[in-house]
Design a protein around this motif. Structure first.
Motif, PDB file in Angstrom:
ATOM      1  N   ALA C  94      -4.397  40.937  -8.363  1.00 49.24           N
ATOM      2  CA  ALA C  94      -4.218  41.501  -7.509  1.00 49.24           C
ATOM      3  C   ALA C  94      -4.655  43.045  -8.224  1.00 49.24           C
ATOM      4  N   HIS C  95      -5.211  43.056  -8.875  1.00 46.86           N
ATOM      5  CA  HIS C  95      -4.864  44.942  -9.808  1.00 46.86           C
ATOM      6  C   HIS C  95      -5.668  45.695  -9.566  1.00 46.86           C
ATOM      7  N   ASN C  98      -6.084  46.007  -5.686  1.00 46.14           N
ATOM      8  CA  ASN C  98      -5.026  47.344  -5.070  1.00 46.14           C
ATOM      9  C   ASN C  98      -5.120  47.841  -5.293  1.00 46.14           C
ATOM     10  N   PHE C 102      -6.123  50.751  -2.220  1.00 45.32           N
ATOM     11  CA  PHE C 102      -5.668  52.160  -2.287  1.00 45.32           C
ATOM     12  C   PHE C 102      -6.593  53.550  -2.470  1.00 45.32           C
ATOM     13  N   ARG C 103      -7.120  52.962  -2.929  1.00 53.82           N
ATOM     14  CA  ARG C 103      -8.306  54.575  -3.506  1.00 53.82           C
ATOM     15  C   ARG C 103      -9.058  54.902  -1.697  1.00 53.82           C
ATOM     16  N   LEU C 126      -3.003  40.805   0.803  1.00 50.25           N
ATOM     17  CA  LEU C 126      -3.358  42.852   0.874  1.00 50.25           C
ATOM     18  C   LEU C 126      -4.628  42.838   1.390  1.00 50.25           C
ATOM     19  N   TYR C 130      -4.374  46.469   4.371  1.00 49.92           N
ATOM     20  CA  TYR C 130      -5.873  47.071   4.907  1.00 49.92           C
ATOM     21  C   TYR C 130      -6.617  46.873   5.806  1.00 49.92           C
TER      22      TYR C 130
END
Lengths: 281, 281, 281, 281
Positions: C94-95, C98, C102-103, C126, C130
């Motif tokens: 996921a990193h 994510n 987010f950005r 996830l 968004y």
């Protein structure tokens, strides 16, 4: 009071720290610095202690003798800050030698250097400025290379050398010499992500547009450039750097990485755990 | 076997390590990680141990009781990896909260967060995505501020909170609350070389042309932004960055610096030595 | 006024900058940002301009048309800040996803993501948080792999996708797909000094005791992991880190390195010069 | 062909790049490097060009004269790589001087140093090793300080000095000398997060437990240590470092930061935009 550094390695087992600290107490000492590590990979236990004590070396060794025997410690005892007898080998590049000699004089690198050896004469003046003896012997064929390495071994024996540093010495060390100097022969070389094989790696790095270049200080084994890593640094570069500028930037990283590795080794902070190092910074 | 983390502080004196390791041996335990530090400034001795042992908490405490008494240890015992009960305070900026929640879910941050409190409602959805309860209470005058802080203290008591994190909570904490949460209240703020006082520091940093911007995670004391430092990071910038870009770059540093500080605290790696921290990384 | 970004590549020759700036003047524009590079390796000239002008796209293209023809420019014109249509491929980690999402929401990453595709379903939530559509199709054999890649190409065509990001998508892309997406397919992978071949590189890095681990974002060519490098970062580690901790540390570097590379690409800051990239940061 | 570096500053306005590149074309030249920046803060436009051309200085100046006049350029023309006439002031610390002299000899720092001046004699040998003249004059009272500064100004005039470097010169420069050397007087000093006022900042940094220490190279104004910043670097430290070790670590940062700043200045890469610098790296 005396200030001692003790390092040891043994099989990991309960009670070691208690036994070792008991020997310190028995000698009237106090632990001022202590680091330990249990390797899950090899099942070995590593420890480095600094101890202040009124005890002499003989008294300290006597206090530790039963522990050394019971736990089968590979044990080493030295005075904190004692300069390590170090032989430096160079070719023509000055940056690593200059950095080591400047730091040694400034009191930042606990080594004494009885001799710098080279296959060229160009760094004689630099060694001379720091009052360090210098010998140059050309290495041009197998016979002269063997003679050079024989001279290295005689110097190691005559001066009881504890560390040999390849400070950009551009000759491959023979497997025999690697073997005889195992664990006390340190080299510096450039490092890139990804790695490049063959000649002129800075030119390859430029062609590939790498964004980071660096340096690795490592123990030398007969498998060149593949020995246990002691220290690494990198610095950011971009597409505007010429190959010549990459070389200059890389040299800065080589100098500081090598000096750091030598300092840690001289302070007994570098222990070997199979193919890797334990660094007690 | 159980895995325990032990930390203690006491006056520096010979024999401590021997006594502590003796208690470990007596409990049938083995030391798997150990770090210590003698502070020359304050004369105090700091130690952190991880111990594997079949002993229960009661048995381990019993083994240590004589040592705690004899050396007057300020002693703390916990289970390795136990999530720390953490209350997070935020305002409107999402970056720090998002980073903490993502890492918590990914298993990289050993905290449990029973509640996020805010003086705004905008981060409710983010907390909700991670199934964390969220409360918003406006803070607009002294009375609503006092009510907010009262609610914080009630939450701390009801949930037995061990750490309060100011994850870009943009209100000044009252000296009373600072006092009650002393040693368990962590804040993050931007850092510049040189420092800038007053409003809009990123704009000042831009005007001054700083080349590095960063973040500092620190304990909060009533002397705001001046508590003991836990972690710092910086990143390079240049004259082309707008104030808005500096803010964005600074937020990245804030997120990772805060998450690192919280992780170390939750792992009992942060000890206080007067005005500074000892970090057993 | 409109704000345009212009990039072009051509054979290096005198007069280009004068001709290009003349076209800007003719359109009533002002240059707000400008970077150029002459490649000594390939003899090509690279330029990126940002121009504020009252001119429309048609007027600007008309002003540049004679220059494009005379100097044989490979020319590209776009609106500053226009979100790039980006397809993201993931597996289970996921990193990176994510961090990008987010950005993107925080206004720091100028992309729009019409779809996330995966060979697993675990990241559906996830993406959903968004509000990004998500498709999962198992890839278990040559037929399902071919079907997955067919679906990728249909999505690329239907959504007029400008960039495909492999955000820890753990399948090898076929040479055919690499070819069709050449210059618009970006991957992230871990990087070590030295490099390690084969499975579980973090375990190898641990065994070898590397002191730096990092990440490289690069264009994908059919020669996997060997395409032109866009961005690299490293972070320092030591012997105490477990392989699992190295993975976690490496993931942080992967996330920020990939997001940086995507941002630069979306801002038309990444140009290709043979096997390397020119980055106009 | 000759290789020229051109820098200029003027009010930002449309058409400058076109006019400047037209002058280059008129002189038969080719732009090999170009950087520009429009300052939103001050409305000024900065540009640095490297140009290869068969033209002589007179021919190039003639080609540029109409542009200089029309756009009111603050214009500077020089030969790429010409060593800058540099006066170095030191006290007793060797590290910065050693680094500059080593790099100068190694061809990495384009300066010529006709003289090193000091208020102590201890660095005479180091200057001598590099064949650089050295003068020591004690500075013990206002009269001897004024005499020292008079001597500095005479040397600046006699040798047509272009840059004065304070390489750990531990005397405060008078406002009069700051004024006369404005924009060509560079200092290095340590930097901490947060900053520390008063004597022995390394001791304060130790007491506060800072995690980063660094160095800042800056122009000197009569407002000491507050002039425009040219370059900054930091390095990570922890609680185990003694104040003496912090000093040693800080000195490494000082050396490399100062040498970098001097190199950029000597290459005409440092321009002033009010209180900040534009660095065309």
């Amino acid at each position: 009071h005396n200030h001692w550094v003790l390092t040891f390695v043994c099989a990991d087992q309960p009670g070691i720290v208690h036994a070792v600290s008991g020997a310190v107490v028995a000698s009237g000492g106090n632990i001022t610095e202590s680091q330990q590590f249990s390797s899950a990979d090899t099942g070995r236990f590593f420890m480095r202690l600094q101890v202040e004590t009124p005890a002499t070396r003989a008294e300290l060794e006597a206090a530790f003798a039963p522990v050394v025997e019971r736990y089968d410690l590979d044990f080493r005892l030295d005075v904190v800050g004692r300069p390590l007898r170090t032989l430096v080998l160079v070719s023509t590049a000055a940056h690593c030698l200059n950095d080591m000699l400047f730091r040694q004089r400034a009191g930042q690198l606990p080594v004494e250097i009885p001799l710098v050896m080279s296959n060229h004469g160009v760094l004689r003046d630099l060694a001379g400025f720091y009052d360090v003896p210098f010998e140059a012997h050309p290495v041009t064929d197998p016979a002269s290379k063997a003679a050079f390495e024989d001279r290295v071994m005689r110097v190691v024996e005559e001066h009881d050398i504890e560390l040999v540093v390849l400070a950009r010495y551009m000759q491959i060390i023979s497997p025999e010499l690697c073997e005889r100097l195992a664990g006390r022969l340190i080299n510096i070389h450039h490092s890139f992500l990804p790695g490049f094989k063959g000649a002129n790696p800075y030119k390859q790095a430029h062609a590939r547009g790498v964004k980071l270049i660096g340096a690795t200080a490592h123990f030398v084994t007969s498998d060149l450039d593949e020995g246990p890593i002691i220290e690494q640094n990198v610095v950011r570069v971009d597409h505007t750097r010429t190959p010549a500028e990459l070389v200059s930037i890389g040299q800065d990283e080589e100098s500081r990485t090598l000096s750091t590795a030598v300092k840690w080794f001289a302070e007994d902070r570098v222990l070997l755990d199979g193919a890797r190092t334990i660094i007690f910074r």
